[in-house]
Motif scaffolding. Sequence first.
Motif, PDB file in Angstrom:
ATOM      1  N   GLN A   1       0.817  -1.217   0.000  1.00 11.17           N
ATOM      2  CA  GLN A   1       0.000   0.000   0.000  1.00 11.17           C
ATOM      3  C   GLN A   1       0.856   1.274   0.000  1.00 11.17           C
ATOM      4  N   CYS A   2       2.172   1.090  -0.073  1.00 13.90           N
ATOM      5  CA  CYS A   2       3.060   2.268  -0.082  1.00 13.90           C
ATOM      6  C   CYS A   2       2.891   3.028  -1.398  1.00 13.90           C
ATOM      7  N   GLU A   3       2.980   4.350  -1.317  1.00  9.76           N
ATOM      8  CA  GLU A   3       2.785   5.177  -2.515  1.00  9.76           C
ATOM      9  C   GLU A   3       3.940   5.025  -3.502  1.00  9.76           C
ATOM     10  N   SER A   4       5.151   4.942  -2.965  1.00  9.66           N
ATOM     11  CA  SER A   4       6.303   4.861  -3.881  1.00  9.66           C
ATOM     12  C   SER A   4       7.333   3.843  -3.381  1.00  9.66           C
ATOM     13  N   GLY A   5       6.909   2.629  -3.269  1.00 11.70           N
ATOM     14  CA  GLY A   5       7.826   1.549  -2.876  1.00 11.70           C
ATOM     15  C   GLY A   5       8.138   1.549  -1.387  1.00 11.70           C
ATOM     16  N   TRP A   6       9.070   0.704  -1.000  1.00 11.60           N
ATOM     17  CA  TRP A   6       9.437   0.581   0.419  1.00 11.60           C
ATOM     18  C   TRP A   6      10.906   0.229   0.516  1.00 11.60           C
ATOM     19  N   HIS A   7      11.442   0.352   1.725  1.00 11.53           N
ATOM     20  CA  HIS A   7      12.826  -0.056   1.950  1.00 11.53           C
ATOM     21  C   HIS A   7      12.966  -0.632   3.348  1.00 11.53           C
ATOM     22  N   GLU A   8      14.024  -1.422   3.515  1.00 14.63           N
ATOM     23  CA  GLU A   8      14.259  -2.056   4.817  1.00 14.63           C
ATOM     24  C   GLU A   8      15.161  -1.171   5.670  1.00 14.63           C
ATOM     25  N   ILE A   9      14.979  -1.258   6.983  1.00 15.60           N
ATOM     26  CA  ILE A   9      15.885  -0.558   7.899  1.00 15.60           C
ATOM     27  C   ILE A   9      16.270  -1.518   9.031  1.00 15.60           C
ATOM     28  N   ILE A  10      17.385  -1.226   9.673  1.00 15.41           N
ATOM     29  CA  ILE A  10      17.776  -2.030  10.841  1.00 15.41           C
ATOM     30  C   ILE A  10      17.395  -1.229  12.080  1.00 15.41           C
ATOM     31  N   ASP A  11      16.371  -1.673  12.777  1.00 12.31           N
ATOM     32  CA  ASP A  11      15.929  -0.952  13.972  1.00 12.31           C
ATOM     33  C   ASP A  11      15.603  -1.909  15.112  1.00 12.31           C
ATOM     34  N   SER A  12      16.076  -3.157  15.013  1.00 15.97           N
ATOM     35  CA  SER A  12      15.808  -4.107  16.101  1.00 15.97           C
ATOM     36  C   SER A  12      16.961  -5.120  16.200  1.00 15.97           C
ATOM     37  N   LYS A  13      16.888  -5.922  17.256  1.00 10.19           N
ATOM     38  CA  LYS A  13      17.937  -6.929  17.462  1.00 10.19           C
ATOM     39  C   LYS A  13      17.661  -8.205  16.659  1.00 10.19           C
TER      40      LYS A  13
ATOM     41  N   ASN B   1      22.416  -8.532  19.268  1.00  8.75           N
ATOM     42  CA  ASN B   1      22.054  -7.741  20.453  1.00  8.75           C
ATOM     43  C   ASN B   1      22.832  -6.429  20.488  1.00  8.75           C
ATOM     44  N   PHE B   2      24.007  -6.453  19.857  1.00  3.74           N
ATOM     45  CA  PHE B   2      24.868  -5.268  19.918  1.00  3.74           C
ATOM     46  C   PHE B   2      24.898  -4.523  18.582  1.00  3.74           C
ATOM     47  N   TYR B   3      23.796  -4.581  17.862  1.00  3.15           N
ATOM     48  CA  TYR B   3      23.786  -3.950  16.532  1.00  3.15           C
ATOM     49  C   TYR B   3      23.878  -2.425  16.622  1.00  3.15           C
ATOM     50  N   CYS B   4      23.307  -1.873  17.724  1.00  2.00           N
ATOM     51  CA  CYS B   4      23.154  -0.421  17.796  1.00  2.00           C
ATOM     52  C   CYS B   4      24.413   0.244  18.360  1.00  2.00           C
ATOM     53  N   ILE B   5      25.453   0.270  17.563  1.00  3.06           N
ATOM     54  CA  ILE B   5      26.688   0.966  17.945  1.00  3.06           C
ATOM     55  C   ILE B   5      27.153   1.784  16.739  1.00  3.06           C
TER      56      ILE B   5
ATOM     57  N   LEU C   1      31.171   7.777   4.272  1.00  5.95           N
ATOM     58  CA  LEU C   1      30.149   7.996   5.303  1.00  5.95           C
ATOM     59  C   LEU C   1      30.300   6.948   6.404  1.00  5.95           C
ATOM     60  N   ARG C   2      29.764   7.277   7.607  1.00  3.23           N
ATOM     61  CA  ARG C   2      29.849   6.339   8.737  1.00  3.23           C
ATOM     62  C   ARG C   2      28.469   5.818   9.103  1.00  3.23           C
ATOM     63  N   VAL C   3      28.447   4.580   9.554  1.00  5.47           N
ATOM     64  CA  VAL C   3      27.196   4.008  10.072  1.00  5.47           C
ATOM     65  C   VAL C   3      27.068   4.462  11.526  1.00  5.47           C
ATOM     66  N   MET C   4      25.979   5.115  11.860  1.00  2.00           N
ATOM     67  CA  MET C   4      25.747   5.568  13.232  1.00  2.00           C
ATOM     68  C   MET C   4      24.401   5.025  13.705  1.00  2.00           C
ATOM     69  N   CYS C   5      24.277   4.860  15.008  1.00  3.05           N
ATOM     70  CA  CYS C   5      22.999   4.401  15.546  1.00  3.05           C
ATOM     71  C   CYS C   5      22.271   5.589  16.164  1.00  3.05           C
ATOM     72  N   VAL C   6      21.178   5.992  15.548  1.00  2.43           N
ATOM     73  CA  VAL C   6      20.396   7.140  16.027  1.00  2.43           C
ATOM     74  C   VAL C   6      18.995   6.646  16.339  1.00  2.43           C
ATOM     75  N   ASN C   7      18.585   6.805  17.596  1.00  2.00           N
ATOM     76  CA  ASN C   7      17.255   6.334  18.039  1.00  2.00           C
ATOM     77  C   ASN C   7      17.016   4.869  17.653  1.00  2.00           C
ATOM     78  N   GLU C   8      18.005   4.045  17.913  1.00  2.00           N
ATOM     79  CA  GLU C   8      17.915   2.593  17.675  1.00  2.00           C
ATOM     80  C   GLU C   8      17.912   2.214  16.193  1.00  2.00           C
ATOM     81  N   VAL C   9      18.092   3.188  15.298  1.00  4.77           N
ATOM     82  CA  VAL C   9      18.105   2.903  13.852  1.00  4.77           C
ATOM     83  C   VAL C   9      19.501   3.181  13.298  1.00  4.77           C
TER      84      VAL C   9
END
Lengths: 277, 334
Positions: free
Chosen positions: A203-215, A249-253, A265-273
């Motif tokens: 039902q997304c208007e213009s596609g979707w994408h995955e994010i890492i926001d959980s363990k 369990n330690f993904y958010c670093i 660019l760097r991978v950062m964990c902001v608000n668990e994402v």
Amino acid sequence: MHAAIIALLILFTSCKEIRFRDSFYENVNDRWSAGVDISQGQNLKLNEFIVRPKSINIPLLKVAFFNNKGARVYDCLFFYAAGDNRPGVLKVVENTNNISCEKLASEKEIAKITNIFNLKVDIVANRLKLFVDEKLYEFILLNMGEFPNKKYEAPIKKTYTPGVLYLSDVTTAGAKKESIKDGQFCYKIDDDCSVSKKNICNQCESGWHEIIDSKCASTFSRKCGADKCGQKGESACIRGSATVGLDTNFYCINDSPFGFCQEGLRVMCVNEVLVCI
Amino acid sequence: MMKKSKIIITNFSLLLIVGIVFFAYKSNNLRLPEYKTIDKSKLRLNLAKRLHELWMIGPAEDELLACPKLDKSAPLAYYRCNTDYLECSFNEDIVTNGKVFRGKLIDADKVEFKSDKLSFSYKLEQNCHMVYLPQRFYSEGDKRIEENLWDNLNRHFYVDKFYVTNSEVKKWNNDSKLKDNHNANTSLTVKQKVKYCQDQGKRILEARVFDAASFLYERDPENGYFYKYRTHFTKGRTFLSKNKDLEEKNCFDSYIKGCSKFFEFQNYDNIALSSTGIANVIGSEEEYVLNRFDNRRDYKLSSKNLAMNSIYHQVGFRVDNKNYKGAFRCMLQL
């Protein structure tokens, strides 16, 4: 002569499984032959006579099928079990808004069978069998293929005629699906890999994408919007936890190996994402 | 004599009774002639089988001859999942179970078969030319070291086997200058390519997915290291690294400069097939892919314009060249 009689008797008894066709069958089969899926009601036990609860309409099944536009529509099958003074009734009710069948128990039917004393339901692969007294109604849900069992095989349903879906003549529109705006979750996974929001990404208007926001290591949440992962200010692309080989369990670093970004660019964990900054 | 006739009469009576009971039972169950005369399920299934043949299997060469408007130079594979061929095939009636049906394309993905009193509708799925990416570990790029690693375990990717065609783009943007043919489209800008795939419910093909579907890998069972070979068709030295004359058979592995003297390159021919099944891995057309690891390496230069000794004829070897339009394909994640 006796042999002939015995043969005739055998023929007679073997005809018990003849598929029955009447107006109920024709009406329902026109819809359900375009069937995609069957959900069983909580109280339904397959291949057992349904005798109770009495004096109420029991929701047995919810059948999903395609209308004439190719949208999913639904029917509910109810059974009013025979009581002391009243025979049973089997009825099919249209479920226009795809709601719980329980809520439609008193709605008017589109097809029904009355004077029933015994009813049994069986589902074998894509065949739905209704044993109504001595009659057998068999519906083949032609779009209801089977997913392959192999873990790494493509999740494409194996149907009779791959690439071709059957549509019914039903003109009823499916439940109106509201489109989901970019940036909103269309599928949400919790830390324990349970689904907290069912997948409605179509039902997304213009596609979707995955994010890492959980363990959860095996599956990922999805948000509506084009996939811009890896770019500055956007979510990090998913590397895959099997590649990383570490405890999720330690993904958010910061500099988490579970995600990756464009060079520089760097991978950062902001608000668990995990995002790219 | 009397006794014998008595037995005959008894048996005959018994047979008569059983017969009456049997026919009573049968007529009770199936007494409605109008429901016996037309087996709609069978018709629905038979028409679907025919449609499946026309749609998924496509035409044989002689069947294509019956369609004068269709381009005969295109490979037969092009006419699989092709609405132009489907419309042409509907010029002939389909007869099943004694009933005559005429097919009609209602939308790009909907077909209706009609006879005097009956009508059946079907929806078409576009999955003839997509290849499933096996779930495993992969590495993006041409370097032989382990870098840009990723995996798609529990994730489902499908890749276009061939390039997006001019016909497909013409249907999308109504570009009158574009020829309506099966050739790879090279007219769109990168932004337009991305939008085209998005409008098909897909995404532009990513470099890491392209590589994953292209490379021949070998994984060391002891330390898990996996080696990526330079070409998709052999682990050993290839004609590309030998100083030999180009032979026709080489052009099936990689269609490069000089192959045109043997045969003309056609999009939808099974040229330069990888082990997963995508075509044109090396050679053929220059191609744009979206590189999530490093957007300075998003253009495959290896093509039919470069001679066999070119260093660009390697799987995963790409350059930064955003001005080039190049061919493209889409991918799908479920």
